[in-house]
Design a protein around this motif. Structure first.
Motif, PDB file in Angstrom:
ATOM      1  N   THR A 125       0.839  -1.193   0.000  1.00  0.00           N
ATOM      2  CA  THR A 125       0.000   0.000   0.000  1.00  0.00           C
ATOM      3  C   THR A 125       0.878   1.248   0.000  1.00  0.00           C
ATOM      4  OG1 THR A 125      -0.149  -0.089   2.420  1.00  0.00           O
ATOM      5  CG2 THR A 125      -1.909  -1.134   1.142  1.00  0.00           C
ATOM      6  N   PRO A 126       0.415   2.334  -0.623  1.00  0.00           N
ATOM      7  CA  PRO A 126       1.223   3.543  -0.723  1.00  0.00           C
ATOM      8  C   PRO A 126       1.177   4.357   0.563  1.00  0.00           C
ATOM      9  CG  PRO A 126      -0.898   3.923  -1.715  1.00  0.00           C
ATOM     10  CD  PRO A 126      -0.891   2.494  -1.274  1.00  0.00           C
ATOM     11  N   GLY A 127       2.051   5.354   0.636  1.00  0.00           N
ATOM     12  CA  GLY A 127       2.072   6.218   1.799  1.00  0.00           C
ATOM     13  C   GLY A 127       1.920   7.672   1.413  1.00  0.00           C
ATOM     14  N   LYS A 128       1.899   8.498   2.429  1.00  0.00           N
ATOM     15  CA  LYS A 128       1.869   9.947   2.244  1.00  0.00           C
ATOM     16  C   LYS A 128       2.674  10.538   3.391  1.00  0.00           C
ATOM     17  CE  LYS A 128      -1.316  13.846   1.668  1.00  0.00           C
ATOM     18  NZ  LYS A 128      -2.744  14.258   1.572  1.00  0.00           N
ATOM     19  N   LYS A 129       3.571  11.441   3.069  1.00  0.00           N
ATOM     20  CA  LYS A 129       4.485  11.982   4.075  1.00  0.00           C
ATOM     21  C   LYS A 129       3.706  12.602   5.231  1.00  0.00           C
ATOM     22  CE  LYS A 129       8.503  14.956   4.686  1.00  0.00           C
ATOM     23  NZ  LYS A 129       7.999  15.910   5.667  1.00  0.00           N
ATOM     24  N   ALA A 130       4.076  12.195   6.445  1.00  0.00           N
ATOM     25  CA  ALA A 130       3.432  12.717   7.639  1.00  0.00           C
ATOM     26  C   ALA A 130       3.922  14.131   7.938  1.00  0.00           C
ATOM     27  CB  ALA A 130       3.716  11.807   8.827  1.00  0.00           C
ATOM     28  N   THR A 131       3.117  14.892   8.633  1.00  0.00           N
ATOM     29  CA  THR A 131       3.517  16.218   9.098  1.00  0.00           C
ATOM     30  C   THR A 131       4.009  16.092  10.544  1.00  0.00           C
ATOM     31  OG1 THR A 131       1.340  16.801   9.993  1.00  0.00           O
ATOM     32  CG2 THR A 131       1.718  17.201   7.638  1.00  0.00           C
ATOM     33  N   GLU A 132       4.240  17.213  11.199  1.00  0.00           N
ATOM     34  CA  GLU A 132       4.699  17.180  12.586  1.00  0.00           C
ATOM     35  C   GLU A 132       3.647  16.589  13.520  1.00  0.00           C
ATOM     36  OE1 GLU A 132       7.607  18.055  14.104  1.00  0.00           O
ATOM     37  OE2 GLU A 132       8.448  18.185  12.081  1.00  0.00           O
ATOM     38  N   THR A 133       2.388  16.691  13.146  1.00  0.00           N
ATOM     39  CA  THR A 133       1.311  16.266  14.054  1.00  0.00           C
ATOM     40  C   THR A 133       0.349  15.243  13.462  1.00  0.00           C
ATOM     41  OG1 THR A 133      -0.084  18.115  13.330  1.00  0.00           O
ATOM     42  CG2 THR A 133       1.335  18.491  15.260  1.00  0.00           C
ATOM     43  N   THR A 134       0.453  15.017  12.156  1.00  0.00           N
ATOM     44  CA  THR A 134      -0.549  14.172  11.492  1.00  0.00           C
ATOM     45  C   THR A 134       0.118  13.135  10.595  1.00  0.00           C
ATOM     46  OG1 THR A 134      -2.059  16.055  11.439  1.00  0.00           O
ATOM     47  CG2 THR A 134      -2.601  14.188  10.013  1.00  0.00           C
ATOM     48  N   GLU A 135      -0.393  11.918  10.636  1.00  0.00           N
ATOM     49  CA  GLU A 135       0.029  10.910   9.679  1.00  0.00           C
ATOM     50  C   GLU A 135      -1.162  10.570   8.787  1.00  0.00           C
ATOM     51  OE1 GLU A 135       0.819   6.914  10.767  1.00  0.00           O
ATOM     52  OE2 GLU A 135      -0.558   6.922  12.463  1.00  0.00           O
ATOM     53  N   TYR A 136      -0.851  10.015   7.630  1.00  0.00           N
ATOM     54  CA  TYR A 136      -1.872   9.677   6.648  1.00  0.00           C
ATOM     55  C   TYR A 136      -1.849   8.169   6.428  1.00  0.00           C
ATOM     56  CZ  TYR A 136      -1.756  14.677   5.945  1.00  0.00           C
ATOM     57  OH  TYR A 136      -1.807  16.032   6.146  1.00  0.00           O
ATOM     58  N   ILE A 137      -2.986   7.553   6.630  1.00  0.00           N
ATOM     59  CA  ILE A 137      -3.099   6.093   6.539  1.00  0.00           C
ATOM     60  C   ILE A 137      -3.862   5.759   5.269  1.00  0.00           C
ATOM     61  CG2 ILE A 137      -3.916   4.008   7.683  1.00  0.00           C
ATOM     62  CD1 ILE A 137      -3.869   5.737  10.304  1.00  0.00           C
ATOM     63  N   PHE A 138      -3.283   4.900   4.459  1.00  0.00           N
ATOM     64  CA  PHE A 138      -3.902   4.533   3.182  1.00  0.00           C
ATOM     65  C   PHE A 138      -5.312   3.991   3.411  1.00  0.00           C
ATOM     66  CE2 PHE A 138      -4.816   1.165   0.037  1.00  0.00           C
ATOM     67  CZ  PHE A 138      -4.896   1.965  -1.102  1.00  0.00           C
ATOM     68  N   ASP A 139      -6.245   4.487   2.582  1.00  0.00           N
ATOM     69  CA  ASP A 139      -7.640   4.065   2.679  1.00  0.00           C
ATOM     70  C   ASP A 139      -8.021   3.171   1.504  1.00  0.00           C
ATOM     71  OD1 ASP A 139     -10.347   3.936   3.472  1.00  0.00           O
ATOM     72  OD2 ASP A 139     -10.843   5.630   2.182  1.00  0.00           O
ATOM     73  N   SER A 140      -7.897   3.712   0.272  1.00  0.00           N
ATOM     74  CA  SER A 140      -8.314   2.919  -0.892  1.00  0.00           C
ATOM     75  C   SER A 140      -7.759   3.527  -2.173  1.00  0.00           C
ATOM     76  CB  SER A 140      -9.843   2.862  -0.984  1.00  0.00           C
ATOM     77  OG  SER A 140     -10.375   4.170  -1.202  1.00  0.00           O
ATOM     78  N   TRP A 141      -7.863   2.747  -3.244  1.00  0.00           N
ATOM     79  CA  TRP A 141      -7.559   3.236  -4.590  1.00  0.00           C
ATOM     80  C   TRP A 141      -8.854   3.716  -5.235  1.00  0.00           C
ATOM     81  CZ3 TRP A 141      -2.671   3.971  -5.539  1.00  0.00           C
ATOM     82  CH2 TRP A 141      -1.713   3.131  -4.975  1.00  0.00           C
ATOM     83  N   LEU A 142      -8.779   4.862  -5.885  1.00  0.00           N
ATOM     84  CA  LEU A 142      -9.969   5.421  -6.544  1.00  0.00           C
ATOM     85  C   LEU A 142     -10.151   4.765  -7.909  1.00  0.00           C
ATOM     86  CD1 LEU A 142      -9.512   9.187  -5.610  1.00  0.00           C
ATOM     87  CD2 LEU A 142     -11.142   7.564  -4.633  1.00  0.00           C
ATOM     88  N   PHE A 143     -10.593   3.517  -7.869  1.00  0.00           N
ATOM     89  CA  PHE A 143     -10.704   2.763  -9.115  1.00  0.00           C
ATOM     90  C   PHE A 143     -11.605   1.559  -8.897  1.00  0.00           C
ATOM     91  CE2 PHE A 143      -9.088  -0.200 -12.420  1.00  0.00           C
ATOM     92  CZ  PHE A 143      -9.246   0.626 -13.532  1.00  0.00           C
TER      93      PHE A 143
END
Length: 567
Positions: A125-143
């Motif tokens: 699963t892909p990721g997204k760079k976290a900020t100082e206070t927030t992380e991003y958790i993969f949800d789904s593919w738009l397809f």
């Protein structure tokens, strides 16, 4: 007169209508190249006529023809098909690309699909760079993965958010002068997740571990800061001729024990450098497998303390240590020491360690994190008895790597890609280098096309050279580098083509260093090196030398960590 005029008018009208009825209708043919290139997309044809339809171009693809669509009722138009109406035609290709985009808007992976088939979502699963206070958790593919693929697709990803806290880790610079950050997200529950699913929290955490295991003091302090106890260092840690240095530790997590198995892959001995190239005639890479057996032997004793309670295990290694840890993790699963769902193995920039045919199964809890623009993950070459990594490959390379490094640390700058580089994609360089070496043909000079030829023709030479070079002082190595830097290309070629030329250039520096070595043997080795570079398999690599510095620096731990932040 009026009647005569009317008759003429009626006759003219009748004649023109007859002529008009005999004029064939004109139709429009509209072409859709479906991702390919086409100079002209619209044509006018008369009813019943045919058309020599153009052939579009699409890099790396084979054109299969022009079609009215993809259903069973749709037909192909060829140069012999008559046109009886306006028609829209679309190009059909032998493969289509489905490009998956991660949360940072980078290409996560591209999957090639046959026409008429469906694309399968990536296992990772892909990721997204976290900020100082927030992380991003993969949800789904738009397809919609029930879609029949008959064209290229770009598939985006979605993420949910979670509040986080970072632990800041600052270690001495490993390859750059600047101190190195190896921060990770504090997550008390990360080892409760599935071991067979890539976990970026664990990947960042283990990355810090492998980079702090440089000496006993640093390793001890770091592990204690992680609330670890029962810290055990390998019996011959730091010995000049040790096979491998490693550390075990224990940490209590909820109702289970977590056992750490961390290999030292940075600042290791000259003897270990030689072992990196000791592939051996058969079986796993012998320079990695012998140390792996040593780790397994000492681990068996260590684990006797923890047999009464359930335990999980975290294994990690960087570079050489990654190759060793891969084999340890594989053996632990194969031998039933630990179940796959309780073992978290993460390696970084590890080399290939074992022929594919020796893998007994898939190893879904071993994750090999690597940067495809650097050399180490491609050696031992696949061509040598199909050498691979056990486990799952996780390529973290991003095309915007320079901006990523600047964001991580403004002082981390890799050498820029040469303006005249023959490689549009810098990940092609490592593969091209391997392909050139292993495809070199000669009836006169020793080749390196497979494992047997490497072992018979070059293994002793490479091992000898690395043992000798890595035993020299830094000042001697710098003196040697400066001596070659001052030579122009012509004099360098003359030296390499002259018997004992390389020996005469190097020997005074090595003799002044004070190391113990066989001077006559060194002379023989120097002449063998010169032949390999000028006339043997390394000669095909010489044109790539101007582009290698950047690829070599891609192996730095700081680069690996910075890319992992964006994965």
């Amino acid at each position: 007169m009026k009647n005569k005029f009317a008759s003429i008018f009626l006759l003219f009208t009748f004649a023109t209508s007859v002529i008009g009825c005999n004029q064939p209708a004109t139709f429009t043919v509209t072409l859709d190249a479906n991702g390919g290139k086409l100079s002209e997309t619209t044509y006018l044809v008369t009813s019943g006529s045919t058309l020599e339809l153009p052939t579009p171009y699409k890099k790396g693809r084979q054109f299969l023809g022009w079609f009215t669509g993809w259903g069973k009722e749709d037909v192909e138009y060829t140069k012999d098909t008559p046109f009886t109406s306006n028609v829209n035609l679309i190009a059909k290709w032998d493969k289509y690309s489905c490009t998956f985009i991660d949360g940072n808007n980078y290409n996560f992976t591209t999957v090639e699909v046959n026409p008429g088939e469906k694309v399968v979502a990536p296992k990772l699963t892909p990721g997204k760079k976290a900020t100082e206070t927030t992380e991003y958790i993969f949800d789904s593919w738009l397809f919609d993965f029930d879609t029949i693929i008959n064209s290229d697709y770009t598939i985006n990803s979605t993420f949910t958010t979670n509040e986080i806290t970072w632990k800041k880790v600052l270690l001495p610079g490993l390859y750059f002068d600047e101190p190195a950050r190896f921060d990770y997200i504090i997550d008390e529950h990360m080892f409760e997740s599935s071991a067979t699913t890539f976990n970026r929290h664990i990947a960042l955490y283990a990355n810090g571990l492998v980079n702090c295991i440089t000496d006993k003091i640093a390793a001890t302090n770091y592990l204690i800061s992680e609330n670890c106890d029962d810290i055990y260092f390998s019996k011959d840690w730091g010995v000049s001729d040790s096979l491998f240095s490693f550390v075990f530790a224990h940490k209590k997590i909820n109702n289970s024990d977590l056992i750490y198995v961390i290999g030292k892959g940075i600042s290791y001995s000259a003897y270990e450098w030689g072992l990196n190239f000791m592939v051996g005639e058969e079986g796993p890479h012998q320079g990695f497998y012998q140390p792996a057996l040593l780790v397994e032997s000492e681990l068996a004793e260590y684990l006797k303390t923890y047999q009464e309670t359930p335990y999980k295990m975290l294994l990690a290694g960087y570079s050489r240590a990654g190759g060793v840890i891969d084999l340890v993790a594989k053996d632990l699963i194969d031998n039933g020491v630990i179940e796959e769902e309780n073992m978290f193995a993460y390696t970084y920039e590890a080399p290939n360690s074992i022929p594919k045919h020796l893998l007994e199964r898939e190893y879904n809890s071993i994750f090999n994190i690597y940067n495809s623009a650097e050399f180490v993950p491609y050696v031992v070459p696949y061509q040598f008895d199909q050498f691979v990594h056990p486990g799952v490959m996780v390529d973290i390379y991003k095309s915007d790597i320079d901006n990523i490094l600047l964001d991580y640390n403004p002082n981390l700058k890799l050498e820029k890609i040469k303006a005249l580089s023959p490689f549009k994609d810098e990940t092609a360089l490592p593969k091209e280098l391997i392909n050139r070496i292993t495809s070199f043909e000669s009836d006169e000079y020793p080749t390196m096309r497979n494992r047997e030829e490497y072992v018979n023709n070059y293994q002793d030479l490479v091992v000898y050279c690395f043992n000798l070079i890595n035993g020299l002082s830094k000042s001697t190595i710098n003196n040697i580098m400066n001596a070659f830097k001052d030579m122009d290309t012509m004099n360098l070629l003359i030296m390499l083509n002259t018997e004992n030329g390389l020996f005469n250039k190097l020997n005074p520096h090595i003799k002044n260093d004070g190391v113990t070595y066989d001077e006559e043997q060194f002379k023989v080795m120097c002449n063998r090196i010169a032949v390999a570079v000028m006339k043997g398999p390394l000669s095909v690599v010489v044109p790539l030398v101007p582009y290698m510095n950047r690829a070599l620096s891609m192996h730095y731990p700081e680069v690996n960590f910075a890319l992992l932040l964006y994965y």
